[in-house]
Design a protein around this motif. Structure first.
Motif, PDB file in Angstrom:
ATOM      1  N   GLN A  38       0.922  -1.550   0.076  1.00 52.80           N
ATOM      2  CA  GLN A  38       0.336  -0.130  -0.002  1.00 52.80           C
ATOM      3  C   GLN A  38       1.248   1.101  -0.110  1.00 52.80           C
ATOM      4  OE1 GLN A  38      -2.259  -0.184   3.299  1.00 52.80           O
ATOM      5  NE2 GLN A  38      -1.205  -0.483   4.561  1.00 52.80           N
ATOM      6  N   PRO A  39       0.111   2.482  -0.821  1.00 51.47           N
ATOM      7  CA  PRO A  39       1.093   3.367  -0.655  1.00 51.47           C
ATOM      8  C   PRO A  39       1.899   3.904   1.100  1.00 51.47           C
ATOM      9  CG  PRO A  39      -1.139   4.046  -0.785  1.00 51.47           C
ATOM     10  CD  PRO A  39      -1.258   3.088  -1.088  1.00 51.47           C
ATOM     11  N   PHE A  40       3.152   4.744   0.713  1.00 50.79           N
ATOM     12  CA  PHE A  40       3.782   4.897   1.913  1.00 50.79           C
ATOM     13  C   PHE A  40       4.891   6.337   1.403  1.00 50.79           C
ATOM     14  CE2 PHE A  40       6.435   2.276  -0.640  1.00 50.79           C
ATOM     15  CZ  PHE A  40       7.335   3.436  -0.686  1.00 50.79           C
ATOM     16  N   THR A  41       4.421   6.762   2.845  1.00 53.62           N
ATOM     17  CA  THR A  41       5.552   8.573   2.718  1.00 53.62           C
ATOM     18  C   THR A  41       7.090   8.332   2.386  1.00 53.62           C
ATOM     19  OG1 THR A  41       3.305   9.618   3.752  1.00 53.62           O
ATOM     20  CG2 THR A  41       6.117  10.455   3.221  1.00 53.62           C
ATOM     21  N   ALA A  42       7.118   8.205   0.637  1.00 57.69           N
ATOM     22  CA  ALA A  42       8.962   8.239   1.403  1.00 57.69           C
ATOM     23  C   ALA A  42       9.644   9.649   1.025  1.00 57.69           C
ATOM     24  CB  ALA A  42       9.376   7.614  -0.463  1.00 57.69           C
ATOM     25  N   VAL A  43      10.690   9.679   2.014  1.00 59.21           N
ATOM     26  CA  VAL A  43      11.073  11.119   2.066  1.00 59.21           C
ATOM     27  C   VAL A  43      12.380  10.578   1.599  1.00 59.21           C
ATOM     28  CG1 VAL A  43      12.246  13.249   4.170  1.00 59.21           C
ATOM     29  CG2 VAL A  43       9.950  11.368   3.904  1.00 59.21           C
ATOM     30  N   TYR A  44      13.285  11.926   0.899  1.00 58.78           N
ATOM     31  CA  TYR A  44      14.351  11.461   0.618  1.00 58.78           C
ATOM     32  C   TYR A  44      15.324  12.754  -0.499  1.00 58.78           C
ATOM     33  CZ  TYR A  44      11.736  11.100  -4.436  1.00 58.78           C
ATOM     34  OH  TYR A  44      10.426  11.392  -4.744  1.00 58.78           O
ATOM     35  N   TRP A  45      16.477  12.254  -0.848  1.00 60.21           N
ATOM     36  CA  TRP A  45      16.940  13.630  -1.202  1.00 60.21           C
ATOM     37  C   TRP A  45      16.851  13.702  -3.109  1.00 60.21           C
ATOM     38  CZ3 TRP A  45      19.060  18.193   0.619  1.00 60.21           C
ATOM     39  CH2 TRP A  45      19.490  18.146   1.666  1.00 60.21           C
ATOM     40  N   TRP A  46      16.834  14.452  -3.148  1.00 56.59           N
ATOM     41  CA  TRP A  46      17.045  14.026  -5.514  1.00 56.59           C
ATOM     42  C   TRP A  46      17.205  15.516  -5.813  1.00 56.59           C
ATOM     43  CZ3 TRP A  46      17.282  11.097  -8.686  1.00 56.59           C
ATOM     44  CH2 TRP A  46      16.929  11.388 -10.201  1.00 56.59           C
ATOM     45  N   LYS A  47      18.195  15.644  -6.523  1.00 58.22           N
ATOM     46  CA  LYS A  47      18.920  17.030  -7.026  1.00 58.22           C
ATOM     47  C   LYS A  47      19.455  17.984  -5.942  1.00 58.22           C
ATOM     48  CE  LYS A  47      17.677  15.722 -11.766  1.00 58.22           C
ATOM     49  NZ  LYS A  47      16.916  15.529 -12.606  1.00 58.22           N
ATOM     50  N   ASP A  48      19.694  17.656  -5.384  1.00 50.18           N
ATOM     51  CA  ASP A  48      19.889  19.067  -4.032  1.00 50.18           C
ATOM     52  C   ASP A  48      19.254  19.547  -3.175  1.00 50.18           C
ATOM     53  OD1 ASP A  48      22.832  19.091  -4.449  1.00 50.18           O
ATOM     54  OD2 ASP A  48      22.305  20.281  -6.217  1.00 50.18           O
ATOM     55  N   ASN A  49      17.497  18.258  -3.255  1.00 49.21           N
ATOM     56  CA  ASN A  49      16.660  18.941  -2.234  1.00 49.21           C
ATOM     57  C   ASN A  49      16.293  17.577  -1.262  1.00 49.21           C
ATOM     58  OD1 ASN A  49      16.001  21.311  -2.244  1.00 49.21           O
ATOM     59  ND2 ASN A  49      15.720  20.793  -5.038  1.00 49.21           N
ATOM     60  N   ILE A  50      15.379  18.056  -0.754  1.00 49.18           N
ATOM     61  CA  ILE A  50      14.698  17.111  -0.037  1.00 49.18           C
ATOM     62  C   ILE A  50      13.143  17.208  -0.364  1.00 49.18           C
ATOM     63  CG2 ILE A  50      13.780  15.937   2.380  1.00 49.18           C
ATOM     64  CD1 ILE A  50      16.094  16.956   3.557  1.00 49.18           C
ATOM     65  N   HIS A  78      10.245   1.409 -16.384  1.00 49.75           N
ATOM     66  CA  HIS A  78      10.052   2.437 -15.231  1.00 49.75           C
ATOM     67  C   HIS A  78       9.948   4.178 -15.356  1.00 49.75           C
ATOM     68  CE1 HIS A  78       9.624   3.489 -10.940  1.00 49.75           C
ATOM     69  NE2 HIS A  78       9.839   2.056 -10.457  1.00 49.75           N
ATOM     70  N   SER A  79      10.094   5.091 -14.904  1.00 49.09           N
ATOM     71  CA  SER A  79       9.204   5.917 -15.269  1.00 49.09           C
ATOM     72  C   SER A  79      10.086   6.723 -14.759  1.00 49.09           C
ATOM     73  CB  SER A  79       7.519   6.438 -14.876  1.00 49.09           C
ATOM     74  OG  SER A  79       7.642   6.554 -13.996  1.00 49.09           O
ATOM     75  N   TYR A  80      10.658   6.290 -13.665  1.00 50.15           N
ATOM     76  CA  TYR A  80      12.104   7.235 -13.301  1.00 50.15           C
ATOM     77  C   TYR A  80      13.298   7.380 -13.394  1.00 50.15           C
ATOM     78  CZ  TYR A  80       9.075   7.023  -8.756  1.00 50.15           C
ATOM     79  OH  TYR A  80       7.969   7.172  -7.492  1.00 50.15           O
ATOM     80  N   GLU A  81      13.819   8.483 -13.415  1.00 52.55           N
ATOM     81  CA  GLU A  81      15.442   8.498 -14.038  1.00 52.55           C
ATOM     82  C   GLU A  81      16.509   7.055 -12.852  1.00 52.55           C
ATOM     83  OE1 GLU A  81      18.646  11.957 -14.082  1.00 52.55           O
ATOM     84  OE2 GLU A  81      16.259  12.342 -13.748  1.00 52.55           O
ATOM     85  N   VAL A  82      16.037   7.286 -11.995  1.00 46.78           N
ATOM     86  CA  VAL A  82      16.761   6.441 -10.797  1.00 46.78           C
ATOM     87  C   VAL A  82      15.957   6.013  -9.928  1.00 46.78           C
ATOM     88  CG1 VAL A  82      18.655   6.168  -9.511  1.00 46.78           C
ATOM     89  CG2 VAL A  82      18.426   8.138 -11.058  1.00 46.78           C
ATOM     90  N   PRO A  83      15.592   5.016 -11.230  1.00 45.80           N
ATOM     91  CA  PRO A  83      14.643   3.989  -9.975  1.00 45.80           C
ATOM     92  C   PRO A  83      14.974   3.059  -9.315  1.00 45.80           C
ATOM     93  CG  PRO A  83      14.521   3.206 -12.509  1.00 45.80           C
ATOM     94  CD  PRO A  83      15.539   4.024 -12.523  1.00 45.80           C
ATOM     95  N   GLU A  84      14.628   3.250  -7.418  1.00 45.79           N
ATOM     96  CA  GLU A  84      15.162   2.300  -6.469  1.00 45.79           C
ATOM     97  C   GLU A  84      15.355   0.450  -7.088  1.00 45.79           C
ATOM     98  OE1 GLU A  84      13.809   0.083  -3.120  1.00 45.79           O
ATOM     99  OE2 GLU A  84      13.053   1.620  -3.036  1.00 45.79           O
ATOM    100  N   TRP A  85      16.201   0.386  -6.736  1.00 44.48           N
ATOM    101  CA  TRP A  85      16.317  -1.829  -6.599  1.00 44.48           C
ATOM    102  C   TRP A  85      17.414  -1.811  -6.422  1.00 44.48           C
ATOM    103  CZ3 TRP A  85      13.694  -4.426 -10.084  1.00 44.48           C
ATOM    104  CH2 TRP A  85      14.847  -5.545  -9.998  1.00 44.48           C
ATOM    105  N   ILE A  86      16.610  -3.264  -4.970  1.00 47.46           N
ATOM    106  CA  ILE A  86      17.399  -3.494  -4.199  1.00 47.46           C
ATOM    107  C   ILE A  86      17.160  -4.960  -4.155  1.00 47.46           C
ATOM    108  CG2 ILE A  86      17.366  -3.304  -1.559  1.00 47.46           C
ATOM    109  CD1 ILE A  86      16.317  -0.550  -1.533  1.00 47.46           C
ATOM    110  N   THR A  87      17.947  -5.945  -3.915  1.00 45.13           N
ATOM    111  CA  THR A  87      17.581  -6.857  -3.940  1.00 45.13           C
ATOM    112  C   THR A  87      18.166  -7.809  -2.369  1.00 45.13           C
ATOM    113  OG1 THR A  87      19.682  -7.709  -4.583  1.00 45.13           O
ATOM    114  CG2 THR A  87      18.129  -7.720  -6.141  1.00 45.13           C
TER     115      THR A  87
END
Length: 108
Positions: A38-50, A78-87
């Protein structure tokens, strides 16, 4: 079970896109299944901004030997420039379930 199983994860900002990424990979037999959290809130750095965004997490279950093809497919779709990819390694589980993951991730 001799085949190593992994859980591969990505996130995306739209439920319909999450469903498309999940079903497309399963249909292509790149993963046996995919779960959408289900949707969650993500907080992250992107291009020098939170940044703060609502995202959906997709978790794929697949054999490690299918991982490169799954990753390439997800990054292409994927539509993101840098999609999360974790294994994450699966270190145990039901022999029947793990065998099912291998069987259903095998190209037909």
């Amino acid at each position: 079970m001799a085949t190593e199983i992994v859980i591969a994860q990505t996130t995306i900002d739209d439920e319909e896109k999450a469903k498309a990424l999940a079903s497309g990979a399963v249909k292509a037999r790149l993963a046996a299944c995919a779960h959408i959290d289900q949707p969650f809130t993500a907080v992250y750095w992107w291009k020098d901004n939170i940044e703060t965004a609502q995202e959906w997490r997709i978790s794929y279950k697949t054999p490690v030997d299918r991982l490169p093809e799954l990753q390439a497919w997800v990054h292409q779709e994927h539509s993101y420039e840098v999609p999360e990819w974790i294994t994450l390694p699966v270190t145990g589980g039901s022999e029947a379930y793990l065998s099912w993951v291998v069987e259903e991730s095998t190209p037909q």
